[in-house]
Design a protein around this motif. Structure first.
Motif, PDB file in Angstrom:
ATOM      1  N   THR A   4      -4.639   1.927  -3.256  1.00  0.00           N
ATOM      2  CA  THR A   4      -4.679   2.490  -1.905  1.00  0.00           C
ATOM      3  C   THR A   4      -5.759   1.825  -1.051  1.00  0.00           C
ATOM      4  OG1 THR A   4      -6.245   4.207  -2.549  1.00  0.00           O
ATOM      5  CG2 THR A   4      -3.904   4.739  -2.758  1.00  0.00           C
ATOM      6  N   VAL A   9      -9.144   8.195   7.532  1.00  0.00           N
ATOM      7  CA  VAL A   9      -9.709   8.610   6.238  1.00  0.00           C
ATOM      8  C   VAL A   9     -11.100   8.009   6.072  1.00  0.00           C
ATOM      9  CG1 VAL A   9      -9.446   8.465   3.733  1.00  0.00           C
ATOM     10  CG2 VAL A   9      -7.432   8.906   5.172  1.00  0.00           C
ATOM     11  N   VAL A  67       1.262  11.073  -2.479  1.00  0.00           N
ATOM     12  CA  VAL A  67       2.039   9.941  -1.949  1.00  0.00           C
ATOM     13  C   VAL A  67       3.063   9.440  -2.980  1.00  0.00           C
ATOM     14  CG1 VAL A  67       1.918   7.567  -1.084  1.00  0.00           C
ATOM     15  CG2 VAL A  67       0.228   9.254  -0.361  1.00  0.00           C
ATOM     16  N   LEU A  98       0.810   4.380   1.272  1.00  0.00           N
ATOM     17  CA  LEU A  98       1.104   5.048   2.551  1.00  0.00           C
ATOM     18  C   LEU A  98       2.008   4.193   3.435  1.00  0.00           C
ATOM     19  CD1 LEU A  98      -2.123   6.857   3.839  1.00  0.00           C
ATOM     20  CD2 LEU A  98       0.080   7.862   3.224  1.00  0.00           C
ATOM     21  N   GLU A 153       0.873  -1.181   0.000  1.00  0.00           N
ATOM     22  CA  GLU A 153       0.000   0.000   0.000  1.00  0.00           C
ATOM     23  C   GLU A 153       0.911   1.232   0.000  1.00  0.00           C
ATOM     24  OE1 GLU A 153      -2.803   2.968   0.761  1.00  0.00           O
ATOM     25  OE2 GLU A 153      -1.114   2.629   2.064  1.00  0.00           O
ATOM     26  N   ASN A 185      -7.784   3.025   2.459  1.00  0.00           N
ATOM     27  CA  ASN A 185      -7.945   4.145   3.375  1.00  0.00           C
ATOM     28  C   ASN A 185      -7.687   3.732   4.821  1.00  0.00           C
ATOM     29  OD1 ASN A 185      -8.624   5.974   1.379  1.00  0.00           O
ATOM     30  ND2 ASN A 185     -10.814   5.573   1.552  1.00  0.00           N
ATOM     31  N   PRO A 186      -6.805   4.475   5.511  1.00  0.00           N
ATOM     32  CA  PRO A 186      -6.655   4.246   6.952  1.00  0.00           C
ATOM     33  C   PRO A 186      -7.948   4.623   7.670  1.00  0.00           C
ATOM     34  CG  PRO A 186      -4.990   5.800   6.124  1.00  0.00           C
ATOM     35  CD  PRO A 186      -5.934   5.512   5.004  1.00  0.00           C
ATOM     36  N   ALA A 232      -8.060  13.290   5.038  1.00  0.00           N
ATOM     37  CA  ALA A 232      -8.102  12.943   3.617  1.00  0.00           C
ATOM     38  C   ALA A 232      -6.856  12.138   3.273  1.00  0.00           C
ATOM     39  CB  ALA A 232      -8.159  14.200   2.772  1.00  0.00           C
ATOM     40  N   TYR A 233      -7.016  11.196   2.335  1.00  0.00           N
ATOM     41  CA  TYR A 233      -5.844  10.442   1.889  1.00  0.00           C
ATOM     42  C   TYR A 233      -4.934  11.414   1.154  1.00  0.00           C
ATOM     43  CZ  TYR A 233      -3.228   6.363   0.286  1.00  0.00           C
ATOM     44  OH  TYR A 233      -2.251   5.427   0.082  1.00  0.00           O
ATOM     45  N   PRO A 234      -3.658  11.463   1.507  1.00  0.00           N
ATOM     46  CA  PRO A 234      -2.749  12.414   0.852  1.00  0.00           C
ATOM     47  C   PRO A 234      -2.705  12.206  -0.657  1.00  0.00           C
ATOM     48  CG  PRO A 234      -1.702  11.346   2.731  1.00  0.00           C
ATOM     49  CD  PRO A 234      -3.000  10.645   2.510  1.00  0.00           C
TER      50      PRO A 234
END
Length: 190
Positions: free
Chosen positions: A99, A105, A116, A78, A76, A101-102, A111-113
């Motif tokens: 991706t 998020v 990345v 991140l 992943e 989402n953590p 928000a997902y950066p």
């Protein structure tokens, strides 16, 4: 050959531990010493999972120290950023572009950066992102992302790729063997 340090990072449910087991078993079949270690505290809730695999003629500790990994495999983007500090200068990074989402998020707190991939490229200019999820789906099962990721680093490993394929086949059951072999081959071609 000295010790070859591998760090595998992802989130719970992605198959990080199975990929680690494949690499460890392959090293044993190749006649090398291997030590493996893992951390998966909140893996059941989609948290980070990290595994260390150390391969060599004689390995004392299962822990990869920061700045010493020859290879970082991230399932992943991140997680790739989160574990870059393990990579040694000139080390290789391969990451899955898909991706996940953590929880922050997913719950709307963050928000997902968006940058990345750019941040990874700046930190590791030779980093390689692959479409592992699409390759796994084409192989027959989205869950085979882990085998795609193993396949994507076959050329970088100090192990004959035929040994890895044999281990994957031996560890798979039924239709899974064919899917995993296709995923491995697809990853190797990515």
């Amino acid at each position: 050959m000295g010790i070859f340090n591998i760090v595998i990072a992802g989130v719970g449910g992605q198959g990080v531990l199975l990929a680690s087991k494949v690499l460890s078993e392959s090293a044993l079949v190749a006649g090398m010493d291997v030590k493996q270690n893992e951390v998966h505290g909140m893996a059941q809730r989609g948290g980070s999972v990290i595994s260390f695999v150390r391969i060599g003629p004689r390995v004392g500790s299962p822990v990869v120290m920061p700045g010493t990994a020859d290879l970082l495999i991230s399932f992943e983007p991140l997680e790739a950023l989160r574990h870059l500090h393990y990579l040694k200068p000139g080390g290789m990074l391969v990451y899955n572009k898909a991706t996940i989402n953590p929880s922050t998020v997913a719950s709307g707190l963050a928000a997902y950066p968006a940058d990345v991939a750019e941040r990874i490229a700046m930190a590791v200019p030779g980093a390689r992102g692959i479409e592992a999820l699409a390759i796994a789906k084409a192989a027959g099962n989205a869950k085979a992302v882990n085998m795609v990721m193993v396949g994507s680093v076959l050329k970088a490993l100090p192990i004959d790729p035929r040994i890895v394929e044999g281990v994957v086949t031996a560890m798979s059951k039924g239709r899974g063997a064919e899917v995993n072999r296709k995923a491995l081959t697809g990853g190797a071609a990515a």
